[in-house]
Motif scaffolding. Structure first.
Motif, PDB file in Angstrom:
ATOM      1  N   SER A 134       6.679 -21.881  47.188  1.00  0.00           N
ATOM      2  CA  SER A 134       5.865 -21.407  46.072  1.00  0.00           C
ATOM      3  C   SER A 134       5.155 -22.558  45.367  1.00  0.00           C
ATOM      4  CB  SER A 134       6.722 -20.612  45.083  1.00  0.00           C
ATOM      5  OG  SER A 134       7.793 -21.398  44.603  1.00  0.00           O
ATOM      6  N   GLU A 135       5.856 -23.653  45.138  1.00  0.00           N
ATOM      7  CA  GLU A 135       5.233 -24.775  44.445  1.00  0.00           C
ATOM      8  C   GLU A 135       4.107 -25.380  45.277  1.00  0.00           C
ATOM      9  OE1 GLU A 135       6.357 -29.009  42.299  1.00  0.00           O
ATOM     10  OE2 GLU A 135       7.961 -27.579  42.731  1.00  0.00           O
ATOM     11  N   SER A 136       4.354 -25.569  46.540  1.00  0.00           N
ATOM     12  CA  SER A 136       3.320 -26.117  47.420  1.00  0.00           C
ATOM     13  C   SER A 136       2.092 -25.211  47.455  1.00  0.00           C
ATOM     14  CB  SER A 136       3.893 -26.282  48.833  1.00  0.00           C
ATOM     15  OG  SER A 136       2.921 -26.772  49.707  1.00  0.00           O
ATOM     16  N   LEU A 137       2.310 -23.913  47.562  1.00  0.00           N
ATOM     17  CA  LEU A 137       1.205 -22.958  47.612  1.00  0.00           C
ATOM     18  C   LEU A 137       0.407 -22.952  46.311  1.00  0.00           C
ATOM     19  CD1 LEU A 137      -0.276 -20.708  49.163  1.00  0.00           C
ATOM     20  CD2 LEU A 137       1.351 -19.109  48.141  1.00  0.00           C
ATOM     21  N   LEU A 138       1.103 -22.954  45.194  1.00  0.00           N
ATOM     22  CA  LEU A 138       0.410 -22.949  43.903  1.00  0.00           C
ATOM     23  C   LEU A 138      -0.541 -24.133  43.770  1.00  0.00           C
ATOM     24  CD1 LEU A 138       3.294 -21.909  41.505  1.00  0.00           C
ATOM     25  CD2 LEU A 138       1.212 -20.606  41.980  1.00  0.00           C
ATOM     26  N   PHE A 139      -0.058 -25.327  44.108  1.00  0.00           N
ATOM     27  CA  PHE A 139      -0.899 -26.501  43.965  1.00  0.00           C
ATOM     28  C   PHE A 139      -2.014 -26.540  45.009  1.00  0.00           C
ATOM     29  CE2 PHE A 139       2.838 -27.964  41.525  1.00  0.00           C
ATOM     30  CZ  PHE A 139       2.175 -28.160  40.320  1.00  0.00           C
ATOM     31  N   GLU A 140      -1.744 -26.002  46.196  1.00  0.00           N
ATOM     32  CA  GLU A 140      -2.799 -25.912  47.206  1.00  0.00           C
ATOM     33  C   GLU A 140      -3.905 -24.973  46.741  1.00  0.00           C
ATOM     34  OE1 GLU A 140      -3.418 -24.641  51.882  1.00  0.00           O
ATOM     35  OE2 GLU A 140      -1.395 -24.971  51.129  1.00  0.00           O
ATOM     36  N   LEU A 141      -3.532 -23.857  46.149  1.00  0.00           N
ATOM     37  CA  LEU A 141      -4.526 -22.908  45.658  1.00  0.00           C
ATOM     38  C   LEU A 141      -5.330 -23.475  44.489  1.00  0.00           C
ATOM     39  CD1 LEU A 141      -2.462 -19.598  45.849  1.00  0.00           C
ATOM     40  CD2 LEU A 141      -4.374 -20.264  47.322  1.00  0.00           C
ATOM     41  N   GLY A 175      -6.232 -26.608  44.122  1.00  0.00           N
ATOM     42  CA  GLY A 175      -7.252 -27.467  44.713  1.00  0.00           C
ATOM     43  C   GLY A 175      -7.384 -28.851  44.125  1.00  0.00           C
ATOM     44  N   LYS A 176      -7.202 -29.001  42.818  1.00  0.00           N
ATOM     45  CA  LYS A 176      -7.321 -30.339  42.246  1.00  0.00           C
ATOM     46  C   LYS A 176      -6.460 -30.464  40.993  1.00  0.00           C
ATOM     47  CE  LYS A 176     -11.493 -29.547  39.523  1.00  0.00           C
ATOM     48  NZ  LYS A 176     -12.797 -30.055  39.179  1.00  0.00           N
ATOM     49  N   ALA A 177      -6.111 -31.699  40.699  1.00  0.00           N
ATOM     50  CA  ALA A 177      -5.268 -31.999  39.542  1.00  0.00           C
ATOM     51  C   ALA A 177      -6.140 -32.253  38.313  1.00  0.00           C
ATOM     52  CB  ALA A 177      -4.409 -33.223  39.834  1.00  0.00           C
ATOM     53  N   GLY A 178      -5.475 -32.289  37.164  1.00  0.00           N
ATOM     54  CA  GLY A 178      -6.163 -32.684  35.949  1.00  0.00           C
ATOM     55  C   GLY A 178      -6.804 -31.571  35.149  1.00  0.00           C
ATOM     56  N   THR A 179      -6.870 -30.378  35.694  1.00  0.00           N
ATOM     57  CA  THR A 179      -7.485 -29.263  34.960  1.00  0.00           C
ATOM     58  C   THR A 179      -6.452 -28.633  34.027  1.00  0.00           C
ATOM     59  OG1 THR A 179      -6.887 -27.607  36.598  1.00  0.00           O
ATOM     60  CG2 THR A 179      -8.977 -28.765  36.950  1.00  0.00           C
ATOM     61  N   ASP A 180      -6.919 -27.830  33.100  1.00  0.00           N
ATOM     62  CA  ASP A 180      -6.006 -27.120  32.210  1.00  0.00           C
ATOM     63  C   ASP A 180      -5.080 -26.195  32.997  1.00  0.00           C
ATOM     64  OD1 ASP A 180      -7.034 -28.385  29.978  1.00  0.00           O
ATOM     65  OD2 ASP A 180      -8.422 -26.747  29.488  1.00  0.00           O
ATOM     66  N   THR A 181      -5.621 -25.546  34.017  1.00  0.00           N
ATOM     67  CA  THR A 181      -4.807 -24.661  34.847  1.00  0.00           C
ATOM     68  C   THR A 181      -3.732 -25.451  35.574  1.00  0.00           C
ATOM     69  OG1 THR A 181      -6.712 -23.202  35.130  1.00  0.00           O
ATOM     70  CG2 THR A 181      -4.866 -22.893  36.658  1.00  0.00           C
ATOM     71  N   PHE A 182      -4.100 -26.614  36.110  1.00  0.00           N
ATOM     72  CA  PHE A 182      -3.133 -27.477  36.783  1.00  0.00           C
ATOM     73  C   PHE A 182      -2.004 -27.846  35.826  1.00  0.00           C
ATOM     74  CE2 PHE A 182      -1.358 -31.582  37.852  1.00  0.00           C
ATOM     75  CZ  PHE A 182      -1.097 -31.469  39.212  1.00  0.00           C
ATOM     76  N   LYS A 183      -2.347 -28.218  34.621  1.00  0.00           N
ATOM     77  CA  LYS A 183      -1.334 -28.601  33.640  1.00  0.00           C
ATOM     78  C   LYS A 183      -0.430 -27.434  33.282  1.00  0.00           C
ATOM     79  CE  LYS A 183      -4.342 -32.162  31.809  1.00  0.00           C
ATOM     80  NZ  LYS A 183      -5.307 -32.496  30.779  1.00  0.00           N
ATOM     81  N   ALA A 184      -0.989 -26.249  33.179  1.00  0.00           N
ATOM     82  CA  ALA A 184      -0.195 -25.063  32.869  1.00  0.00           C
ATOM     83  C   ALA A 184       0.777 -24.762  34.008  1.00  0.00           C
ATOM     84  CB  ALA A 184      -1.099 -23.867  32.601  1.00  0.00           C
TER      85      ALA A 184
END
Length: 99
Positions: free
Chosen positions: A75-82, A84-93
């Motif tokens: 699940s964690e791998s899939l979430l971060f793959e979906l 696509g990139k780090a640093g966004t508000d969504t990524f932080k959430a």
């Protein structure tokens, strides 16, 4: 085997990956994955989001699905793959949720 699901999937011409999770890995998830493979979809099995009453049933089903072309992930791998990139508000959430 639900016609409305197949109709919807077949409208997604370029999207051939289908994320699967659920209970009874060796029955429901496996049969769904095999059905998807037969229709030229690529099932993505979220390993930590599937279960069986007996651990061996889950492990055998996962090996079988992988051997026929399913992709196994977490699940964690899939979430971060979906994402696509780090640093966004969504990524932080999402990062906050998985920690």
């Amino acid at each position: 085997g639900v016609p409305e699901v197949w109709d919807r999937l077949n409208t997604l011409e370029e999207q051939r990956y289908v994320i699967l999770f659920g209970i009874e890995t060796h029955v429901c998830v496996l049969q769904t994955a095999l059905d998807l493979i037969s229709e030229d979809f690529v099932p993505v099995i979220v390993e930590d989001c599937v279960s069986s009453r007996r651990p061996n049933d889950k492990q055998v089903a996962l090996r079988r699905m992988e051997s026929v072309g399913c992709i196994l992930t977490t699940s964690e791998s899939l979430l971060f793959e979906l994402l696509g990139k780090a640093g966004t508000d969504t990524f932080k959430a999402i990062s906050g949720l998985v920690k």
